[in-house]
Design a protein around this motif. Structure first.
Motif, PDB file in Angstrom:
ATOM      1  N   ARG A   1     -11.012 -11.886  -1.988  1.00 47.99           N
ATOM      2  CA  ARG A   1     -12.030 -12.037  -3.310  1.00 47.99           C
ATOM      3  C   ARG A   1     -13.056 -11.229  -3.449  1.00 47.99           C
ATOM      4  NH1 ARG A   1     -11.605 -18.462  -3.517  1.00 47.99           N
ATOM      5  NH2 ARG A   1      -9.637 -18.527  -3.070  1.00 47.99           N
ATOM      6  N   GLU A   2     -13.708 -11.277  -2.345  1.00 49.86           N
ATOM      7  CA  GLU A   2     -15.221 -10.364  -2.616  1.00 49.86           C
ATOM      8  C   GLU A   2     -14.743  -9.003  -2.586  1.00 49.86           C
ATOM      9  OE1 GLU A   2     -19.074  -9.135   0.210  1.00 49.86           O
ATOM     10  OE2 GLU A   2     -17.939 -11.023   0.685  1.00 49.86           O
ATOM     11  N   SER A   3     -13.912  -8.297  -1.728  1.00 53.24           N
ATOM     12  CA  SER A   3     -13.497  -6.873  -1.875  1.00 53.24           C
ATOM     13  C   SER A   3     -13.028  -6.525  -3.307  1.00 53.24           C
ATOM     14  CB  SER A   3     -12.660  -6.459  -0.772  1.00 53.24           C
ATOM     15  OG  SER A   3     -13.171  -6.473   0.394  1.00 53.24           O
ATOM     16  N   LEU A   4     -12.224  -7.407  -3.740  1.00 50.36           N
ATOM     17  CA  LEU A   4     -11.684  -7.467  -5.344  1.00 50.36           C
ATOM     18  C   LEU A   4     -12.661  -7.185  -6.339  1.00 50.36           C
ATOM     19  CD1 LEU A   4      -8.256  -9.349  -5.097  1.00 50.36           C
ATOM     20  CD2 LEU A   4      -8.569  -6.895  -5.704  1.00 50.36           C
ATOM     21  N   GLY A   5     -13.671  -8.077  -6.256  1.00 48.07           N
ATOM     22  CA  GLY A   5     -14.767  -8.011  -7.187  1.00 48.07           C
ATOM     23  C   GLY A   5     -14.619  -9.429  -8.161  1.00 48.07           C
ATOM     24  N   SER A   6     -15.512  -9.302  -9.253  1.00 47.42           N
ATOM     25  CA  SER A   6     -15.002 -10.463  -9.951  1.00 47.42           C
ATOM     26  C   SER A   6     -14.183 -10.188 -11.086  1.00 47.42           C
ATOM     27  CB  SER A   6     -16.401 -10.591 -10.690  1.00 47.42           C
ATOM     28  OG  SER A   6     -16.982  -9.597 -11.450  1.00 47.42           O
ATOM     29  N   THR A   7     -13.633  -9.094 -11.278  1.00 50.19           N
ATOM     30  CA  THR A   7     -12.791  -8.499 -12.227  1.00 50.19           C
ATOM     31  C   THR A   7     -11.925  -7.390 -11.593  1.00 50.19           C
ATOM     32  OG1 THR A   7     -13.894  -9.397 -14.303  1.00 50.19           O
ATOM     33  CG2 THR A   7     -11.989  -7.637 -14.527  1.00 50.19           C
ATOM     34  N   PHE A   8     -10.565  -7.389 -11.369  1.00 49.02           N
ATOM     35  CA  PHE A   8      -9.702  -6.509 -10.958  1.00 49.02           C
ATOM     36  C   PHE A   8      -8.534  -6.211 -11.827  1.00 49.02           C
ATOM     37  CE2 PHE A   8      -9.400 -10.613  -8.860  1.00 49.02           C
ATOM     38  CZ  PHE A   8      -7.970 -10.588  -9.045  1.00 49.02           C
ATOM     39  N   VAL A   9      -7.517  -5.067 -11.578  1.00 45.64           N
ATOM     40  CA  VAL A   9      -6.445  -5.056 -12.223  1.00 45.64           C
ATOM     41  C   VAL A   9      -5.126  -5.362 -11.637  1.00 45.64           C
ATOM     42  CG1 VAL A   9      -5.469  -3.147 -13.222  1.00 45.64           C
ATOM     43  CG2 VAL A   9      -7.674  -2.833 -13.197  1.00 45.64           C
ATOM     44  N   ILE A  10      -4.308  -6.085 -12.133  1.00 45.56           N
ATOM     45  CA  ILE A  10      -3.004  -6.377 -11.742  1.00 45.56           C
ATOM     46  C   ILE A  10      -2.002  -5.503 -12.529  1.00 45.56           C
ATOM     47  CG2 ILE A  10      -2.993  -8.208 -13.309  1.00 45.56           C
ATOM     48  CD1 ILE A  10      -1.038  -9.838 -11.199  1.00 45.56           C
TER      49      ILE A  10
ATOM     50  N   LEU B   1       2.094  -3.536 -12.165  1.00 48.29           N
ATOM     51  CA  LEU B   1       3.678  -3.496 -11.682  1.00 48.29           C
ATOM     52  C   LEU B   1       3.434  -2.618 -10.539  1.00 48.29           C
ATOM     53  CD1 LEU B   1       6.554  -4.277 -12.162  1.00 48.29           C
ATOM     54  CD2 LEU B   1       7.024  -1.929 -13.133  1.00 48.29           C
ATOM     55  N   GLY B   2       3.832  -3.028  -9.274  1.00 47.53           N
ATOM     56  CA  GLY B   2       4.079  -1.984  -8.042  1.00 47.53           C
ATOM     57  C   GLY B   2       5.305  -1.419  -7.779  1.00 47.53           C
ATOM     58  N   LEU B   3       5.558  -1.050  -6.894  1.00 46.58           N
ATOM     59  CA  LEU B   3       6.654  -0.565  -6.405  1.00 46.58           C
ATOM     60  C   LEU B   3       7.683  -1.221  -5.548  1.00 46.58           C
ATOM     61  CD1 LEU B   3       5.227   3.158  -5.417  1.00 46.58           C
ATOM     62  CD2 LEU B   3       6.484   2.231  -7.318  1.00 46.58           C
ATOM     63  N   ASP B   4       8.861  -1.095  -5.282  1.00 47.60           N
ATOM     64  CA  ASP B   4      10.005  -1.901  -4.409  1.00 47.60           C
ATOM     65  C   ASP B   4      10.006  -3.507  -4.791  1.00 47.60           C
ATOM     66  OD1 ASP B   4       9.867   0.404  -2.831  1.00 47.60           O
ATOM     67  OD2 ASP B   4       8.112  -0.182  -1.716  1.00 47.60           O
ATOM     68  N   GLY B   5       9.627  -3.691  -5.929  1.00 47.43           N
ATOM     69  CA  GLY B   5       9.689  -5.170  -6.453  1.00 47.43           C
ATOM     70  C   GLY B   5       8.594  -6.125  -6.402  1.00 47.43           C
ATOM     71  N   CYS B   6       7.322  -5.573  -6.219  1.00 44.78           N
ATOM     72  CA  CYS B   6       6.158  -6.316  -6.011  1.00 44.78           C
ATOM     73  C   CYS B   6       5.144  -5.882  -7.192  1.00 44.78           C
ATOM     74  CB  CYS B   6       5.627  -5.969  -4.628  1.00 44.78           C
ATOM     75  SG  CYS B   6       4.838  -4.583  -4.436  1.00 44.78           S
ATOM     76  N   LEU B   7       3.937  -6.545  -7.154  1.00 46.04           N
ATOM     77  CA  LEU B   7       2.748  -6.200  -8.128  1.00 46.04           C
ATOM     78  C   LEU B   7       1.794  -5.779  -7.118  1.00 46.04           C
ATOM     79  CD1 LEU B   7       2.525  -9.399 -10.487  1.00 46.04           C
ATOM     80  CD2 LEU B   7       4.012  -7.336 -10.693  1.00 46.04           C
ATOM     81  N   PHE B   8       0.892  -4.903  -7.858  1.00 50.57           N
ATOM     82  CA  PHE B   8      -0.287  -4.426  -7.220  1.00 50.57           C
ATOM     83  C   PHE B   8      -1.617  -4.925  -7.580  1.00 50.57           C
ATOM     84  CE2 PHE B   8       1.616   0.050  -6.313  1.00 50.57           C
ATOM     85  CZ  PHE B   8       2.384  -0.412  -5.270  1.00 50.57           C
ATOM     86  N   LEU B   9      -2.508  -5.162  -7.003  1.00 52.56           N
ATOM     87  CA  LEU B   9      -3.727  -5.650  -7.465  1.00 52.56           C
ATOM     88  C   LEU B   9      -4.797  -4.519  -6.915  1.00 52.56           C
ATOM     89  CD1 LEU B   9      -3.761  -9.416  -6.399  1.00 52.56           C
ATOM     90  CD2 LEU B   9      -3.158  -8.483  -8.599  1.00 52.56           C
ATOM     91  N   TYR B  10      -5.490  -4.229  -7.739  1.00 51.22           N
ATOM     92  CA  TYR B  10      -6.563  -3.106  -7.515  1.00 51.22           C
ATOM     93  C   TYR B  10      -7.952  -3.535  -7.758  1.00 51.22           C
ATOM     94  CZ  TYR B  10      -3.234   0.722  -7.022  1.00 51.22           C
ATOM     95  OH  TYR B  10      -2.003   1.507  -6.787  1.00 51.22           O
ATOM     96  N   PRO B  11      -8.999  -3.197  -6.713  1.00 49.11           N
ATOM     97  CA  PRO B  11     -10.465  -3.464  -7.265  1.00 49.11           C
ATOM     98  C   PRO B  11     -10.533  -2.341  -8.456  1.00 49.11           C
ATOM     99  CG  PRO B  11     -10.275  -3.274  -4.720  1.00 49.11           C
ATOM    100  CD  PRO B  11      -8.851  -2.859  -5.444  1.00 49.11           C
ATOM    101  N   LEU B  12     -11.676  -2.558  -9.315  1.00 48.51           N
ATOM    102  CA  LEU B  12     -11.852  -1.696 -10.313  1.00 48.51           C
ATOM    103  C   LEU B  12     -12.035  -0.118 -10.125  1.00 48.51           C
ATOM    104  CD1 LEU B  12     -13.884  -3.753 -12.994  1.00 48.51           C
ATOM    105  CD2 LEU B  12     -11.606  -3.193 -13.098  1.00 48.51           C
ATOM    106  N   GLN B  13     -12.825   0.143  -8.930  1.00 44.75           N
ATOM    107  CA  GLN B  13     -13.013   1.464  -8.383  1.00 44.75           C
ATOM    108  C   GLN B  13     -11.936   2.051  -8.073  1.00 44.75           C
ATOM    109  OE1 GLN B  13     -16.098   1.355  -5.613  1.00 44.75           O
ATOM    110  NE2 GLN B  13     -16.181   3.839  -5.204  1.00 44.75           N
ATOM    111  N   GLU B  14     -11.057   1.437  -7.339  1.00 48.76           N
ATOM    112  CA  GLU B  14      -9.648   1.936  -6.635  1.00 48.76           C
ATOM    113  C   GLU B  14      -8.682   2.265  -7.814  1.00 48.76           C
ATOM    114  OE1 GLU B  14      -9.075   3.075  -3.711  1.00 48.76           O
ATOM    115  OE2 GLU B  14     -10.932   2.347  -2.609  1.00 48.76           O
ATOM    116  N   TRP B  15      -8.779   1.284  -8.812  1.00 51.27           N
ATOM    117  CA  TRP B  15      -7.749   1.643 -10.092  1.00 51.27           C
ATOM    118  C   TRP B  15      -8.322   2.922 -10.697  1.00 51.27           C
ATOM    119  CZ3 TRP B  15      -3.452   0.633 -11.855  1.00 51.27           C
ATOM    120  CH2 TRP B  15      -3.143   0.918 -13.239  1.00 51.27           C
ATOM    121  N   GLN B  16      -9.672   2.925 -10.834  1.00 50.72           N
ATOM    122  CA  GLN B  16     -10.032   4.056 -11.714  1.00 50.72           C
ATOM    123  C   GLN B  16      -9.813   5.342 -10.823  1.00 50.72           C
ATOM    124  OE1 GLN B  16     -11.526   4.192 -14.793  1.00 50.72           O
ATOM    125  NE2 GLN B  16     -10.808   6.141 -14.673  1.00 50.72           N
ATOM    126  N   SER B  17      -9.700   5.388  -9.632  1.00 44.28           N
ATOM    127  CA  SER B  17      -9.393   6.712  -8.599  1.00 44.28           C
ATOM    128  C   SER B  17      -7.782   6.745  -8.851  1.00 44.28           C
ATOM    129  CB  SER B  17      -9.446   6.172  -7.186  1.00 44.28           C
ATOM    130  OG  SER B  17     -10.933   6.347  -7.060  1.00 44.28           O
TER     131      SER B  17
END
Length: 146
Positions: free
Chosen positions: A28-37, A39-55
């Motif tokens: 939770r702390e590393s994801l932050g108060s808001t993050f992005v979910i 579609l992922g690869l290989d049949g999963c979903l991805f969760l990204y902290p906002l900074q990683e999503w922007q990258s």
């Protein structure tokens, strides 16, 4: 200077009838108060902290404009949404993403350095069996010493 894996480990949770699941406290702390979910690869979903999503978005934006790039951008961006956990640390996984990833009741969160993968437990177990059988070969092909 060593490499820091922000996310690692594996945690099992469930999805309730409303499509909500608890984000593991460890993430939770590393994801932050808001993050992005998304579609992922290989049949999963991805969760990204906002900074990683922007990258990630910046990398997609720098790709040459062609059909392959547009397909890639469309798949990740059209299904992406920002989410904010409630007080109990739960998020609502949108039904379209639950369907695409085959998420039903039991889910597994997997830390993958800069992002988290969310898997249907049964699908992950099947994937793990295949992966374990070829792990040594993959490490040899990528020239990764043990």
């Amino acid at each position: 200077m060593g490499v820091h894996a922000k996310f690692m480990g594996q945690h099992e949770h469930t999805i309730d009838v409303k499509g909500r699941t608890i984000i593991p406290a460890k993430y939770r702390e590393s994801l932050g108060s808001t993050f992005v979910i998304t579609l992922g690869l290989d049949g999963c979903l991805f969760l990204y902290p906002l900074q990683e999503w922007q990258s990630f978005v910046d990398k997609l934006q720098c790709l040459p404009s062609n059909q392959k790039t547009r397909k890639l951008q469309r798949q990740f961006l059209s299904k992406a949404m920002e989410v904010t956990p409630d007080r109990q640390g739960r998020i609502l996984i949108p039904s379209v993403l639950r369907g695409k990833a085959g998420l039903s009741k039991d889910v597994v969160f997997i830390g993958m350095m800069n992002r988290i993968e969310v898997w249907d437990k049964a699908r992950l177990e099947a994937e793990d069996e295949e992966d374990e059988a070829s792990l040594c070969q993959i490490m040899d092909e990528l020239d990764i010493p043990i």
